[in-house]
Each structure stands twice: as structure tokens, then as C-alpha cells.
Design an enzyme around this catalytic site. Sequence first.
Site, mmCIF file in Angstrom:
data_model
loop_
_atom_site.group_PDB
_atom_site.id
_atom_site.type_symbol
_atom_site.label_atom_id
_atom_site.label_comp_id
_atom_site.label_asym_id
_atom_site.label_seq_id
_atom_site.Cartn_x
_atom_site.Cartn_y
_atom_site.Cartn_z
ATOM 1 C CG ASP A 35 -5.593 3.996 -20.610
ATOM 2 O OD1 ASP A 35 -5.623 5.159 -20.169
ATOM 3 O OD2 ASP A 35 -5.447 2.982 -19.892
ATOM 4 C CD GLU A 37 -9.305 9.691 -27.444
ATOM 5 O OE1 GLU A 37 -9.902 10.433 -28.218
ATOM 6 O OE2 GLU A 37 -9.531 9.660 -26.206
ATOM 7 C CG ASP A 39 -1.237 3.315 -25.435
ATOM 8 O OD1 ASP A 39 -0.513 3.948 -24.635
ATOM 9 O OD2 ASP A 39 -1.709 2.191 -25.180
ATOM 10 C CG LEU A 85 -6.263 -13.956 8.106
ATOM 11 C CD1 LEU A 85 -7.781 -13.897 8.066
ATOM 12 C CD2 LEU A 85 -5.783 -13.916 9.544
ATOM 13 C CD GLU A 117 -13.264 -9.942 13.769
ATOM 14 O OE1 GLU A 117 -12.797 -9.576 12.676
ATOM 15 O OE2 GLU A 117 -12.806 -9.602 14.864
ATOM 16 C CE LYS A 119 -10.193 -14.589 4.499
ATOM 17 N NZ LYS A 119 -10.433 -14.333 3.069
ATOM 18 N NE ARG A 140 -2.418 -8.309 2.567
ATOM 19 C CZ ARG A 140 -1.541 -9.087 1.942
ATOM 20 N NH1 ARG A 140 -1.430 -9.021 0.642
ATOM 21 N NH2 ARG A 140 -0.788 -9.918 2.619
ATOM 22 C CE LYS A 285 -9.659 -10.565 12.812
ATOM 23 N NZ LYS A 285 -10.078 -9.193 12.529
ATOM 24 C CB CYS A 405 11.354 -32.675 -21.166
ATOM 25 S SG CYS A 405 12.159 -33.655 -19.884
#
Length: 677
Positions: A35, A37, A39, A85, A117, A119, A140, A285, A405
Site C-alpha cells: 500500500d 509503495e 501511495d 440480536l 445455541e 453465541k 454482513r 431462538k 462549556c
Amino acid sequence: MDQKKKILDNYKKKINLLKKHNKLYFAKDRPSISDSEYDQLKKEILELEKKNNLLGKLKLSEKIIGATPSNKFKKIKHIIPMLSLSNAFDKSDINDFINKIKNFLNIKDEDIEFSSEPKIDGISASLIYKDGLLIKGLSRGDGLVGEDILENLKTIKSIPKKIKNRNVPSLLEIRGEIYIGKEDFKSLKESFANPRNAAGGSLRQKNSRETAKIPLKYFAYGIGAVDPKVFKTQSEFLKKIKEWGFSTNSLIKTVKNLEEIQTQHSYLDSIRSSLDYDIDGIVFKVNNLSLQSRLGSTSNSPRWAIAYKFSAEKAITKINKITIQVGRTGAITPVAKVDPVTVGGVVVSNATLHNEDEIGRKDIRVGDTIQIQRAGDVIPQVIAVDLSKRPQDSKKYIFPEKCLCGSITYKEKSKSTNKEDAVRRCLKGYECDFTAREKLKHIVSKDAFDIEGLGKKVVDKFWQLKLIRKPSDIFSINYNKIEKLEGWGTTSIQNLKNAIENSRIIKLDRFIFSLGIRHIGQENAKILASFFKSIKEFSRLFDKKKRDEILRNLIDLDGIGQTQIESINNFFSNDINNTITNELVKNLKIEDFKIQNKKGKFSSKNIMFTGGFKRMSRSEAKSLVENNGGKVLSTISKKLDILVIGDSKPTRKKIETAKNLNIKILKENEWYKILEL
Ligand code: IVH
């Protein structure tokens, strides 16, 4: 040869080289240079163009660099969104989960069976088979659109490339978790923080030969799109796919009530450290797939599943200082700065103290020895103070009345309950630098503008350098200044530019959510978008006279209450908010809200319910209408098309009004008939 020609030849040579490497990098996923090289090459070309007038005019770089796609993987829409979930942390959360399901389905006495199940703490992926052949593999992504990582997934030996069974549905989408075993991770320790990161990094390698070097494994856990629909239960699905060659987890079992869930939770918690993969909880589930489909999902997560997390890891440390943090809604959160301590493998030096009341209740003081706990990615909390270790000269902590502030903070009173809020707030909005910075972080976040490369830390940095102060600044960043910053190369700047450009086109509901109006989360933003339909209509809120009238109409919307209306009013009554929102709008192309014209029985019909039904809850009735293209109204008006009367205690007044307005009325049994139940 004259000097000019020499320069031109040298330039062209570099341009051709860049073209070649672009192709290798983006199209073939097989870069032959690093990367940096790459750039460097780009930088050289840009410098030549700067130094030499002729080359500057030619500007061949523009065509090549400008065309660089921001991402190395093709984006593909998921057939069915990959949701996340919701979490449960204790028995009472699970009890609520079960009760909600029973209420929704209007079931009282029967038990509901769950598939339990482990996770797996890895990276989820979707595998799509057409007539038994693996044809697509997606990450995903944001849940709606994933990245095409098929070639990388194919390197995982135990993922079937072809399912050898005659009964496999023609379309079969298998979802699962890719992970690295704890033992295998030992050899990768140097390069990655934990097995999960290692799995993510390997899956997103540009070159699948790199992926192949990493010992990735996977567990299949879920069904995506399937045609024809052949499975009846989750456990039947898991059993079948195991026979077809997929790897499923051996600790999966079915359970049927709160006690069995608790037992399984304690059991897996007790053996988790002996497993070769990380698990951070159990997913429960609803086993029956037709019940799953009746339950459906909210915008983020299914109603039929929950992740029951293992109890948080705890540690003892000492408070050195208490500071305050300002959130995007102006909420003031006290934070304890503690002696750095390792909790579950992560070094912690901050813990949240929630709010003033919480500090008072626990009498937390600077100098105190405390027990903290960390669950998942959330900021650790203080569970208890060890009073025996309190220094003699310790003083009660006095909560500051001013924001960072300098403005006075307030505790608001709820108009509906008349109770004082536990949280103190700075009400200055964009006029408070601390609130404004958090608002910017919200705007660029995943569920809002989703600008990759502009995360929280980058916003902090850009803020500090005065590169961005208000949302519209995002679209006129001075990139020359960024170029000089450490960690920024031409590639990353180009990627950021592209991500920002892409974010100019935004859907109305995302835009509304991004404004960060209090009490307007994703769900409410969608409801509002469906009401306003276009940015033009939404912008009428800027106008005081029109606003009052609009706000009166909002009360008709199911899901929007007095609290939301007040909050919208507060937001737009503030001139600065109006100006800032207006400036932002000018930079965008905001897409009209498209009613997902779900084909169905109730397409574009307004429906209202009165009275209770025997065979379903009000929530299920509502979601049935919405899933079939209709809308549920909560007040009666001429706009209503159908009033459905449940047998149990309907409101007489509503029925009479409906009759007077000539609105179609359905009795409970007629309602079932329409639904073919
Ligand atoms: S089901 C719509 N089952 O946890 C529900 N998820 O927070 C989809 N995960 O993105 C998830 N093991 O990456 C499911 N047995 C399991 C799982 C599991 C791990 C991950 C998955 C998902 C995340 C949800």
C-alpha cells in the site's frame, strides 16, 4: 533527446504503472506492491503534475485516481436483511422476552420451545447455494448490503462448495459465524488483538491466497432465504444441514422454559473457558419456524430470538478523579478515571457513573476502592464501593452544576409524569462545543450517514483542527490539511472523499434520524418519514406557523406521542438548529420515503382496532396489517378505511363514529376470514 520529451516519457511511464497496479489491486485482488509503495507512486505523479505546467494540464492522474472505488469488494444486497440480536443479561430479561412472545402470540399456558445455541464470537457470513452449488458468499455489511467475499469464504475447507444431496432446496442460504480457534490464534497473536479481529481481518483480505493461510473455521447457525420452504423447526434445519456436510455446534439443544434456559446458561458459562472458541453468551431462538414468522422483527432485531450474555467480568480498582462527559443530547455523564486494570482481557481506565443520583445513591467518592464490571463493548460500570478502604479525609462528591462549556445545566421535568429526570443536561445544543462534537459523531455513524473512515476518533481529530464544526462542513473538508496528518495517505484520503460523496444521497428516514432529535430513534424516524414523504414537506417544520399545524397532525401517528412531539417542537424552535439543518440539506440529495408497497391484502388501507381478539394480540394484528401493506391508525377520522372490532370489550363510541362516517366494519370472525386463519 530534448528535456521536455524526457519528462513526458517518465510521466507516462508512471501513469501506466499506476494503471497496472490499480487493475491488480481492484479488479484482480492481487496487488504486487505494498500500500505504501502504491501511495508513493501516486504522490510522485501528483508532484510531477504540480511542478510541470504541461503535465498539470494533462492531469492524467485525475481519471485514474478519481475512478478508484472506495471499497475493494463488490457490494451485494442481502435477499433477506441480516439483523442483529437484542441482549438479555439476567433471568428477568429472559422472563420479559418469553412474556413478550407469549403476549404477541396471545398464548397463555403452553410452553414455547427454544433452540439454545452458543453465541460464537466471530464474524457472520452468508452462503448462498443454487441447486446445491455455492454461488455467493457475503459479509454482513450494514445488514442490508454485504460485501462479496465468496473467494475468501471458499478457502475455508469445511464450507461445502457443493452439497451432495437430492433433497436440497433449489435456493438455500446458510448463515453462520466464521471464527479462529483459540489454539490456532496463538500463532497470530503478534498481528491481531483477539481471535475475532483476526477472523475479520483475514476474511477481508484482498487476496484470497492470504485468507487461505489463516486457519478459519465456521459454525452454521441460521436460515436465510430458502425456496421451497422445507424446514419446520430450527432444530430440524440444523440437523438436516449437518447431514448435508455443514459444520454445526455440538452444544446446541432445545429447551422449553425459563428454568431450562437458566440451567443451560449456567452450564455453558461454567465450561466456556474449556472450549476452543470464544463464546460470549447463548442465543435462544423460538424453535418453530412458523411461530418465528408470526413474530417477525422490529427494525433491528427479530422478536423470536435473544442473546443471553454471560455475566460480565469484574475487577477491583481505585478512583483517581471524577470528570464529566457531554453527550449529543447534552446529557451530562459522570465518568470515573480509575487505575488501569485488566477486565476480561481488556485494559480499562474509565468507568461510567451514570448520573448524579447514582453517585448519590452509592456515595461514590474520589479515592474510593471500587468493584467494576465490563459486559461486551459497553463502557464498564461501578458495582460497589468498598467502604472499609475509604480514606479518612474523603469528601462527598459534589456534582458540577455547569457543563464543560460553562453553561448551567438543568434537570428536566417530564410533562406527562411530572417527575424530575435523573439526568442533568446542557441545553445549548450546537452552541455548546462539547454537545456539537457528539452530534457530529452521531451524524456520521452507521445508522445515519454511515461515512466509512469518519469514525469517532477521526471526528475528534478533525474537530480539534477546526476542519469540521457543523454537519455541512463535512462536505467542504479541506483535504490539503489532512494530507499532512500522520496516518493519512492518498488512498485513505481518496476513500474518505468517496465515502463522503456517496453519503450525499440519503434516504429521508436516515436523514431525520441523523438530526439527533431527542426521542427520535430509527423507528420513529421511519414513522415520521412515512408521514412527511419528502424533504420538502419535512422542511415545513422550519416555519413556526406551519409547524404548529403539522405537530397537531403528528399525534395521529401510531408510535408518536406527546414526548416526541414536544421534542420535535423544541428542536425546530431553536433557530440555530434550523439554520444548521437547512445548510446540511443544501448539500444533500434526500430521497423521498418510498412506502414499501408491500403487496398485500391491506395495500394503502388505513385500519383501526378496538377491543381484544382471542387468537392474536393487538401487536400481532398490527404487524399483520403492516406486513400486508396497510397502516394502523390510532384515532378515528375520515381517513380510516376499516374498523376491526374484537369481541372483548370494544369501545362503543368508536363503533358509532365509524358507522356515522360510513367506515367499513369487520367483526372478529370476519377479520380471521380475511386473514385466512
Ligand atoms: S442468530 C437474526 N445464532 O451474533 C438473528 N447469531 O448479535 C441472527 N452469532 O450477527 C443471529 N452465534 O454474528 C445467531 N448461534 C447463533 C450465533 C449468532 C453467533 C452472532 C452473529 C450475529 C450476532 C448477533
